[in-house]
Each structure stands twice: as structure tokens, then as C-alpha cells.
Design a protein around this motif. Structure first.
Motif, PDB file in Angstrom:
ATOM      1  N   TYR A 204       0.795  -1.309  -0.069  1.00 19.20           N
ATOM      2  CA  TYR A 204      -0.118   0.055   0.122  1.00 19.20           C
ATOM      3  C   TYR A 204       0.854   1.267  -0.102  1.00 19.20           C
ATOM      4  O   TYR A 204       0.263   2.212  -0.549  1.00 19.20           O
ATOM      5  N   THR A 205       2.238   1.251   0.679  1.00 15.19           N
ATOM      6  CA  THR A 205       2.864   2.345   0.836  1.00 15.19           C
ATOM      7  C   THR A 205       4.263   2.018   1.183  1.00 15.19           C
ATOM      8  O   THR A 205       4.244   1.161   1.922  1.00 15.19           O
ATOM      9  N   PRO A 206       5.133   2.710   0.612  1.00 17.20           N
ATOM     10  CA  PRO A 206       6.607   2.475   1.000  1.00 17.20           C
ATOM     11  C   PRO A 206       6.828   2.953   2.329  1.00 17.20           C
ATOM     12  O   PRO A 206       8.007   2.843   3.060  1.00 17.20           O
ATOM     13  N   LEU A 207       5.855   3.888   2.886  1.00 14.64           N
ATOM     14  CA  LEU A 207       6.228   4.635   4.145  1.00 14.64           C
ATOM     15  C   LEU A 207       5.321   4.059   5.366  1.00 14.64           C
ATOM     16  O   LEU A 207       4.563   4.219   5.935  1.00 14.64           O
ATOM     17  N   VAL A 208       6.217   2.769   5.610  1.00 17.76           N
ATOM     18  CA  VAL A 208       5.891   1.932   6.872  1.00 17.76           C
ATOM     19  C   VAL A 208       7.036   2.096   7.856  1.00 17.76           C
ATOM     20  O   VAL A 208       8.201   1.810   7.806  1.00 17.76           O
ATOM     21  N   GLU A 209       6.411   2.369   9.054  1.00 13.20           N
ATOM     22  CA  GLU A 209       7.446   2.515  10.308  1.00 13.20           C
ATOM     23  C   GLU A 209       7.009   1.595  11.364  1.00 13.20           C
ATOM     24  O   GLU A 209       6.261   1.726  12.225  1.00 13.20           O
ATOM     25  N   PRO A 210       7.851   0.404  11.324  1.00 13.13           N
ATOM     26  CA  PRO A 210       7.660  -0.581  12.262  1.00 13.13           C
ATOM     27  C   PRO A 210       7.971   0.001  13.613  1.00 13.13           C
ATOM     28  O   PRO A 210       9.241   0.578  13.894  1.00 13.13           O
ATOM     29  N   LEU A 211       7.169  -0.368  14.575  1.00  7.46           N
ATOM     30  CA  LEU A 211       7.343   0.148  16.053  1.00  7.46           C
ATOM     31  C   LEU A 211       7.778  -1.195  16.795  1.00  7.46           C
ATOM     32  O   LEU A 211       8.801  -1.106  17.811  1.00  7.46           O
ATOM     33  N   SER A 212       7.356  -2.407  16.409  1.00 12.87           N
ATOM     34  CA  SER A 212       7.753  -3.342  17.082  1.00 12.87           C
ATOM     35  C   SER A 212       7.460  -4.569  16.176  1.00 12.87           C
ATOM     36  O   SER A 212       6.868  -4.236  15.143  1.00 12.87           O
ATOM     37  N   LEU A 213       7.399  -6.020  16.621  1.00 15.15           N
ATOM     38  CA  LEU A 213       6.807  -7.089  15.972  1.00 15.15           C
ATOM     39  C   LEU A 213       5.386  -6.892  15.431  1.00 15.15           C
ATOM     40  O   LEU A 213       4.889  -7.434  14.387  1.00 15.15           O
ATOM     41  N   ASP A 214       4.744  -6.228  16.411  1.00 13.98           N
ATOM     42  CA  ASP A 214       3.161  -6.321  16.281  1.00 13.98           C
ATOM     43  C   ASP A 214       2.410  -4.982  16.083  1.00 13.98           C
ATOM     44  O   ASP A 214       1.232  -4.854  16.032  1.00 13.98           O
ATOM     45  N   GLU A 215       3.190  -3.928  15.623  1.00 14.84           N
ATOM     46  CA  GLU A 215       2.523  -2.480  15.496  1.00 14.84           C
ATOM     47  C   GLU A 215       3.555  -1.954  14.553  1.00 14.84           C
ATOM     48  O   GLU A 215       4.722  -1.826  14.516  1.00 14.84           O
ATOM     49  N   ALA A 216       2.719  -1.022  13.816  1.00 14.06           N
ATOM     50  CA  ALA A 216       3.381  -0.187  12.728  1.00 14.06           C
ATOM     51  C   ALA A 216       2.729   1.281  12.417  1.00 14.06           C
ATOM     52  O   ALA A 216       1.383   0.994  12.304  1.00 14.06           O
ATOM     53  N   TYR A 217       3.336   2.100  11.941  1.00 16.25           N
ATOM     54  CA  TYR A 217       2.616   3.277  11.412  1.00 16.25           C
ATOM     55  C   TYR A 217       2.500   3.169   9.782  1.00 16.25           C
ATOM     56  O   TYR A 217       3.766   2.536   9.254  1.00 16.25           O
ATOM     57  N   LEU A 218       1.767   3.711   9.034  1.00 14.91           N
ATOM     58  CA  LEU A 218       1.738   3.738   7.809  1.00 14.91           C
ATOM     59  C   LEU A 218       1.180   5.045   7.206  1.00 14.91           C
ATOM     60  O   LEU A 218      -0.035   5.537   7.597  1.00 14.91           O
ATOM     61  N   ASP A 219       1.936   5.548   6.287  1.00 14.68           N
ATOM     62  CA  ASP A 219       1.475   6.712   5.733  1.00 14.68           C
ATOM     63  C   ASP A 219       0.948   6.715   4.211  1.00 14.68           C
ATOM     64  O   ASP A 219       1.760   6.491   3.510  1.00 14.68           O
ATOM     65  N   VAL A 220      -0.369   6.941   4.350  1.00 15.73           N
ATOM     66  CA  VAL A 220      -0.983   6.178   3.005  1.00 15.73           C
ATOM     67  C   VAL A 220      -1.604   7.597   2.156  1.00 15.73           C
ATOM     68  O   VAL A 220      -2.556   7.547   1.523  1.00 15.73           O
TER      69      VAL A 220
END
Length: 363
Positions: free
Chosen positions: A103-119
Motif C-alpha cells: 500500500y505504501t513504502p512509508l511503513v514505520e515498524p514500532l515492534s513485531l506487532d505494530e506499525a505506522y503507515l502513511d497512505v
């Protein structure tokens, strides 16, 4: 004075995806007999381990992550305790991260189970962040059999809070026009960067909600909180201009261990820290990094925790790390007070070539 924002910032569409009780949910998925039962992933309840994750059935008994496993067992005698399978969790996390990047190259993982996505620039679903989040959650469930909750808003701060509002298996949206009103009603303890000590300090100032925080001028905040003042000032108004960073810069490398029995002998503590130094050094070498600061973490028998640090020239080898530990340990109450946990961390990281690493070891 009001800060001028770049027009593009106000148009951002941020999604925060958070897997529901990830480790415990994986175990319930893989062992159908555990579904509907309180499951705790972590250390031995008869030892000194801690809770890494708890299913929602276990959480109803007051069990939460970082809680001593023995206490969790007392709160819920019927709980099933399992050791973590991090190789499995990492594999599933990689599968989910790959889905995000469709969906987007702007993915910021915070840990194994959560992440931010800029869509913001994603054309899928007509560019609707809400519909994209709904689709992502459906695909996660289809591909992994696990549920995820998501928050959608105009910045990271609000998206992360939103993802927690309708858990588990929920989706919550905070539209930009509702941002200020939403934060106004928010307890200050829910505001990003406000830990327990800061919350207590704010409450002593009569600040209990976002609305109370917003009434303080920037000057008043600077007097009370120094360099964090501007950040709190902006968040109180629902503003957060932190970008989603696809490659989060590693700030430290560390390892720690909890002992089966409290340690009282400093010489034994140094001996027990040797494998930690080896582990940290191996991680630094593998990543081509060295660090200027070595930090010792000590948790006493009563769970009080302290850290001590020494900075100097960059170090990478286990010998260099171990050489700094005696002085750090001497600056604690270890020996006079029983110790249940020790940790070693190297920070102030810099990239080094193999030749530079050899030179560090020599000099």
C-alpha cells in the motif's frame, strides 16, 4: 505565536495498525484447544520470569505485559503459561509488514506487532485511509488467521490513540476537524511522551486533561518541562508533525537477564554479565556498529531499577564492553542490596568498517 505548517502536513493520512494480543493470539491460533482460555506468554511462573503477552481472557484478570509471572499465576490460577516462540512471531510479522508495503513504502515498524503507515499518496480504495485500513485488517485475518486493530487520523499521535479505542478487532477514525476536541477530553496520561512522573507533575500543576494542558502558554511549559515544552504544546492542539520513517535509526543494542535467585556477590554479577557483553558485541559486529556509551541496568530484589553509564571512545568488542562494567557496577548498591536483573546496553552508535573495528580493538 502559532507555528506555520506545510500544507502537505495537514493532508496526511496516517494509519496505526496494532495486532491484538499478538504473541498470545498466535499461540491460540496454533493450538485450538487454547482458544477462549487465559493464555500468558512469558517466563516460568515458578521462577523469575515476566509476562511478555497476555490473551484478552487473561487480561480480564488484571494480567498485563511486564508483570512478574508469579503474580500473574496468582491472579489467574487457571492461566496457561507458554514460553515465547520468537522465530514464529518474527516470521508472521515479516508477512504482515510485506502486506503493508503493498500500500505504501512509508511503513514505520514500532515492534513485531505494530506499525505506522502513511497512505497519503496511496490510490487504493479511492485514496480513503479508512477503507484502506479496513482492507488491510481483512487481509491480515485472511492470510494469518489473526485480528488487528487500526486507528486512522491526520498524524501519528492521534492514529496510535485511535487504534486502542475499539480493541480488539476494531477500527477507529479521528477526523482532522475533530482533533482538537478529542485531545481536549483526553487524560494527560494518554498523551504521547507523558510518562508517570510527568503526569504526576502535570497533575500537581492542575493539568489533568488535554484542555488543561492547552491553557498553559508555551513559556509556562518551557519553565516546567524544558525542551519537551514545544512537543506538549503542539500535541495539546492535536498537532504532530513527526513523519512516518521507513527506516528507524537504531539507537542502542542491549541484552539483559533475570536470575533464578537474587545475586549478592558483585564478582558473580560481573561473571554473569560476561555473556551479555558477548551477545551485545556480536550484535554490534553483525550490524557494523560501535558505540560510545556503555550502560548498566540493575533491578534490585524490590523491583527498583537504576542505570549507570560511561561514555568514551567507540567500543565494539566484548572485551571493551566488559572493561567498563566494574566501574559501573561499583557505582550502584549491588552487593549491599540483592539484585534480580542485570542488563548491558551500548548506545551512541556509529557505523564502522571492519578495518576501523580492528583499530578500535587495538587501541
Amino acid at each position: 505565536m502559532r507555528r506555520t505548517r506545510h500544507p502537505a502536513m495537514s493532508q496526511r493520512k496516517i494509519i496505526h495498525v496494532d495486532m491484538d494480543a499478538f504473541y498470545a493470539s498466535v499461540e491460540q491460533r496454533d493450538r485450538p484447544g487454547l482458544r477462549g482460555r487465559p493464555v500468558v506468554v512469558g517466563g516460568d511462573p515458578n521462577g523469575r520470569g515476566v509476562v511478555a503477552a497476555a490473551s484478552y481472557e487473561a487480561r480480564r484478570h488484571g494480567i498485563h505485559s511486564a508483570m512478574p509471572a508469579w503474580r500473574a499465576a496468582r491472579l489467574c490460577p487457571d492461566a496457561v503459561f507458554l514460553r515465547p516462540r520468537f522465530d514464529v512471531y518474527r516470521s508472521i510479522s515479516a508477512q504482515i509488514q510485506a502486506l503493508f508495503r503493498e500500500y505504501t513504502p512509508l511503513v514505520e515498524p514500532l515492534s513485531l506487532d505494530e506499525a505506522y503507515l502513511d497512505v497519503s499518496d496511496c490510490p487504493r480504495r479511492g485514496g480513503s485511509a479508512t477503507l484502506i485500513a479496513r482492507e488491510i485488517r481483512a487481509r491480515i485475518h485472511e492470510q494469518t488467521g489473526l485480528t488487528a486493530s487500526a486507528g486512522v487520523s491526520c498524524n501519528k499521535f492521534l492514529a496510535k490513540i485511535a487504534s486502542d479505542l475499539d480493541k480488539p478487532d476494531g477500527l477507529h477514525v479521528i477526523p482532522p476537524e475533530q482533533a482538537e476536541a478529542f485531545v481536549a477530553a483526553l487524560p494527560v496520561g494518554k498523551i504521547h511522551g507523558v510518562g508517570q512522573a510527568t503526569r504526576q507533575r502535570m497533575e500537581r500543576m492542575g493539568v489533568r486533561t488535554g484542555a488543561d494542558l492547552r491553557r498553559l502558554t508555551l513559556l509556562e511549559l518551557q519553565r516546567a518541562f524544558g525542551s519537551r515544552a514545544r512537543f506538549y504544546y503542539e500535541l495539546a492542539r492535536g498537532r504532530d508533525e513527526r513523519p512516518v520513517r521507513p527506516r528507524r535509526e537504531r539507537k542502542s543494542v542491549g541484552a539483559e537477564t533475570t536470575f533464578g535467585e537474587d545475586l549478592n556477590n558483585p564478582a558473580e554479577m560481573l561473571e554473569r554479565m560476561a555473556p551479555l557483553a558477548d551477545k551485545v558485541a556480536a550484535s554490534l559486529h553483525r550490524r557494523g556498529l560501535a558505540g560510545r556509551t556503555v550502560t548498566l541496568k540493575v533491578k534490585y530484589h524490590d523491583f527498583r531499577q537504576i542505570t549507570r553509564s560511561l561514555s568514551g571512545r567507540p567500543v565494539q568488542s566484548a572485551d571493551e564492553i566488559r572493561a567498563r562494567l566494574p566501574a559501573l557496577l561499583q557505582d550502584t548498591e549491588a552487593g549491599d542490596r540483592p539484585v534480580r536483573l542485570l542488563g548491558v546496553t551500548v548506545s551512541g552508535l556509529v557505523t564502522v568498517t571492519p578495518d576501523q573495528a580492528r583499530q578500535l580493538a587495538l587501541f
